[in-house]
Design an enzyme around this catalytic site. Structure first.
Site, PDB file in Angstrom:
ATOM      1  N   GLU A 142       0.844  -1.208   0.000  1.00 59.82           N
ATOM      2  CA  GLU A 142       0.000   0.000   0.000  1.00 59.82           C
ATOM      3  C   GLU A 142       0.875   1.253   0.000  1.00 59.82           C
ATOM      4  O   GLU A 142       1.858   1.335   0.752  1.00 59.82           O
ATOM      5  CB  GLU A 142      -0.892  -0.028   1.241  1.00 59.82           C
ATOM      6  CG  GLU A 142      -2.344   0.234   0.971  1.00 59.82           C
ATOM      7  CD  GLU A 142      -3.015  -0.805   0.078  1.00 59.82           C
ATOM      8  OE1 GLU A 142      -3.174  -0.521  -1.138  1.00 59.82           O
ATOM      9  OE2 GLU A 142      -3.391  -1.866   0.581  1.00 59.82           O
ATOM     10  N   HIS A 143       0.484   2.195  -0.853  1.00 61.33           N
ATOM     11  CA  HIS A 143       1.190   3.473  -1.025  1.00 61.33           C
ATOM     12  C   HIS A 143       2.625   3.271  -1.504  1.00 61.33           C
ATOM     13  O   HIS A 143       3.470   4.131  -1.305  1.00 61.33           O
ATOM     14  CB  HIS A 143       1.132   4.328   0.256  1.00 61.33           C
ATOM     15  CG  HIS A 143      -0.245   4.880   0.501  1.00 61.33           C
ATOM     16  ND1 HIS A 143      -0.622   6.127   0.070  1.00 61.33           N
ATOM     17  CD2 HIS A 143      -1.336   4.330   1.080  1.00 61.33           C
ATOM     18  CE1 HIS A 143      -1.900   6.330   0.405  1.00 61.33           C
ATOM     19  NE2 HIS A 143      -2.350   5.255   1.007  1.00 61.33           N
ATOM     20  N   THR A 144       2.862   2.144  -2.125  1.00 63.86           N
ATOM     21  CA  THR A 144       4.167   1.906  -2.750  1.00 63.86           C
ATOM     22  C   THR A 144       4.128   2.308  -4.231  1.00 63.86           C
ATOM     23  O   THR A 144       5.177   2.437  -4.854  1.00 63.86           O
ATOM     24  CB  THR A 144       4.538   0.411  -2.667  1.00 63.86           C
ATOM     25  OG1 THR A 144       3.406  -0.352  -3.090  1.00 63.86           O
ATOM     26  CG2 THR A 144       4.907   0.015  -1.256  1.00 63.86           C
ATOM     27  N   SER A 187     -13.422   1.822  -7.391  1.00 63.55           N
ATOM     28  CA  SER A 187     -14.615   2.098  -8.205  1.00 63.55           C
ATOM     29  C   SER A 187     -14.317   3.182  -9.236  1.00 63.55           C
ATOM     30  O   SER A 187     -14.785   3.107 -10.379  1.00 63.55           O
ATOM     31  CB  SER A 187     -15.794   2.499  -7.318  1.00 63.55           C
ATOM     32  OG  SER A 187     -15.468   3.632  -6.555  1.00 63.55           O
ATOM     33  N   GLU A 225      -7.204  10.689 -13.381  1.00 67.40           N
ATOM     34  CA  GLU A 225      -7.222  10.883 -11.915  1.00 67.40           C
ATOM     35  C   GLU A 225      -6.290  12.025 -11.504  1.00 67.40           C
ATOM     36  O   GLU A 225      -6.661  12.892 -10.717  1.00 67.40           O
ATOM     37  CB  GLU A 225      -6.758   9.611 -11.184  1.00 67.40           C
ATOM     38  CG  GLU A 225      -7.663   8.418 -11.327  1.00 67.40           C
ATOM     39  CD  GLU A 225      -8.823   8.410 -10.343  1.00 67.40           C
ATOM     40  OE1 GLU A 225      -9.054   9.421  -9.648  1.00 67.40           O
ATOM     41  OE2 GLU A 225      -9.511   7.372 -10.297  1.00 67.40           O
ATOM     42  N   ASP A 232      -4.230   0.854  -9.329  1.00 68.01           N
ATOM     43  CA  ASP A 232      -5.647   0.549  -9.555  1.00 68.01           C
ATOM     44  C   ASP A 232      -5.958   0.423 -11.036  1.00 68.01           C
ATOM     45  O   ASP A 232      -6.669  -0.487 -11.468  1.00 68.01           O
ATOM     46  CB  ASP A 232      -6.533   1.651  -8.960  1.00 68.01           C
ATOM     47  CG  ASP A 232      -6.301   1.839  -7.478  1.00 68.01           C
ATOM     48  OD1 ASP A 232      -5.609   1.005  -6.880  1.00 68.01           O
ATOM     49  OD2 ASP A 232      -6.820   2.827  -6.925  1.00 68.01           O
ATOM     50  N   TYR A 282      -5.329  11.496   1.374  1.00 67.01           N
ATOM     51  CA  TYR A 282      -4.429  10.795   0.446  1.00 67.01           C
ATOM     52  C   TYR A 282      -3.346  11.768  -0.037  1.00 67.01           C
ATOM     53  O   TYR A 282      -2.152  11.452  -0.022  1.00 67.01           O
ATOM     54  CB  TYR A 282      -5.237  10.226  -0.729  1.00 67.01           C
ATOM     55  CG  TYR A 282      -4.423   9.377  -1.671  1.00 67.01           C
ATOM     56  CD1 TYR A 282      -4.351   7.998  -1.507  1.00 67.01           C
ATOM     57  CD2 TYR A 282      -3.706   9.951  -2.718  1.00 67.01           C
ATOM     58  CE1 TYR A 282      -3.584   7.212  -2.369  1.00 67.01           C
ATOM     59  CE2 TYR A 282      -2.945   9.175  -3.573  1.00 67.01           C
ATOM     60  CZ  TYR A 282      -2.892   7.811  -3.397  1.00 67.01           C
ATOM     61  OH  TYR A 282      -2.136   7.045  -4.245  1.00 67.01           O
TER      62      TYR A 282
HETATM   63  C1  GLA Z   1      -5.430   4.269  -3.875  1.00 66.58           C
HETATM   64  C2  GLA Z   1      -4.669   4.814  -5.075  1.00 66.58           C
HETATM   65  C3  GLA Z   1      -3.550   3.863  -5.484  1.00 66.58           C
HETATM   66  C4  GLA Z   1      -2.685   3.457  -4.303  1.00 66.58           C
HETATM   67  C5  GLA Z   1      -3.533   3.053  -3.103  1.00 66.58           C
HETATM   68  C6  GLA Z   1      -2.705   2.842  -1.867  1.00 66.58           C
HETATM   69  O1  GLA Z   1      -6.114   3.105  -4.220  1.00 66.58           O
HETATM   70  O2  GLA Z   1      -5.534   4.991  -6.163  1.00 66.58           O
HETATM   71  O3  GLA Z   1      -2.790   4.435  -6.516  1.00 66.58           O
HETATM   72  O4  GLA Z   1      -1.788   4.484  -3.970  1.00 66.58           O
HETATM   73  O5  GLA Z   1      -4.535   4.003  -2.815  1.00 66.58           O
HETATM   74  O6  GLA Z   1      -1.878   1.746  -2.021  1.00 66.58           O
END
Ligand code: GLA
Length: 346
Positions: free
Chosen positions: A18-20, A108, A141, A153, A202
């Site tokens: 996550e957040h990588t 989503s 995005e 995503d 975020y």
């Molecule tokens: C959201 C963002 C992704 C990612 C995650 C965290 O889903 O859209 O790009 O950074 O958070 O892992």
């Protein structure tokens, strides 16, 4: 009547990492069985007219409208992008049918953008490949909606296949589809708390990572060495964010090797460590979610963690096949605001 073209995309759950994905690291998402479909009719004017099973009233916008925080923003942004890359020459009438709950960390928004772009590609008869399409969806995005997200995503919903996890190197976009284990499943449970990536938290984390990147003079926090970060004369917040990123990236690599070896106990342990790191170092969890993760493990999951952008949404837990019904019953009795969403397995 103009022709109708369709595009679809699944939701995704991130198993670990996550957040990588905007820090040069690896992620391990998997496609869900919930997803969405879009029917697109090209228009000669510049209107973007959207109906959705999730909203009572249609949304009528113009291709030149800015993002305004409305549910149809991803559609307007995707139609603009489809024009920019030459797949459409004007607006579109769109009908969306989705089973992905919004604000749940299950992509989503990425699924909607990718599905619209896939429908536009069908209308054009040709166009970007799926990786280029995922990159285009990320532009929507980042530049139209204003969420500084990474590429996980969009890649997952554009390319992942059911029953596999996508081991994605977000720096190179190289990926490998890895079979999910046979006798286990990854169960997605909603915490009952929703959040939006546009709510600022975020972006705040992204800015804290950017501060660490400036300090170390790199874009790739995930590739830094732990001792270097620990020894650096850096403020506590960017230091902790960097430590999360580099340890999380290492956990993805270990989890991938363990999954390939069928060692789900190690995968579970890494999921637990990942949650602790998100809670303590990246500070993206909430007490209710920590409680849900704790109970998930107490009631028999091999491991569990918050999944997605954080500050709400879903957890994912690794369970032995056949245990889900009784496990869920106990979990939801203790956490009545939770609800079962989906399960992925081989
Ligand atoms: C959201 C963002 C992704 C990612 C995650 C965290 O889903 O859209 O790009 O950074 O958070 O892992």
């Amino acid at each position: 009547m103009p022709d109708t073209f369709t595009g679809s995309a699944p939701g995704r759950v991130n198993l670990i990492g996550e957040h990588t994905d905007y820090n040069g690291g690896m992620v391990l998402p998997a496609a869900l069985s919930i997803g969405l479909e879009v029917a697109l009719m090209p228009r000669k004017d510049s209107a973007v007219a959207v109906t959705s099973n999730g909203y009572d009233a249609p949304s009528i916008r113009d291709i030149d409208d800015d993002a305004v925080g409305e549910w149809s923003d991803p559609c307007v942004g995707a139609i603009r992008e489809a024009n920019a890359v030459g797949m459409l020459g004007g607006g579109a009438t769109l009908d969306v049918h989705s089973t992905i709950p919004e604000g749940s960390g299950l992509s989503s928004s990425a699924a909607l953008i990718v599905a619209v772009l896939k429908a536009a590609r069908a209308a054009a008869g040709d166009g970007p490949n799926d990786i280029e399409l995922a990159v285009a969806a990320r532009r929507v995005e980042n530049h139209y909606i204003g969420v500084p997200c990474g590429i996980m995503d969009q890649m997952a919903v554009a390319l992942a296949t059911p029953g596999t996890a996508m081991a994605l190197d977000t720096k190179t976009l190289d990926y490998d589809l890895v079979a999910l284990p046979e006798s286990y499943e990854m169960v997605v449970v909603h915490s009952g708390l929703t959040r939006k990536l546009t709510d600022g938290r975020y972006s705040a984390r992204k800015e804290e990572c950017d501060a660490a990147k400036r300090f170390f003079g790199t874009d790739d926090l995930c590739l830094l060495d732990r001792a270097t970060v620990e020894a650096a004369d850096l403020d506590s917040i960017p230091r902790r964010r960097a430590l999360h990123c580099l340890t999380e990236h290492a956990r993805v690599k270990f989890a991938l090797a363990a999954m390939k070896a069928g060692d789900m106990h190690s995968v579970g342990a890494l999921m637990n460590e990942s949650h602790a790191s998100m809670r303590d170092l990246f500070e993206m969890s909430l007490p209710e979610i920590d409680g849900l993760v704790e109970s998930a493990v107490e009631f028999g999951a091999l491991g569990a963690r918050l999944t997605g952008g954080g500050f709400g949404g879903c957890i994912v837990a690794c369970l032995e096949q056949g245990r889900r019904a009784s496990w869920l019953e106990r979990l939801l009795a203790k956490h009545p605001q939770g609800r079962f969403i989906d399960a992925v397995g081989a």
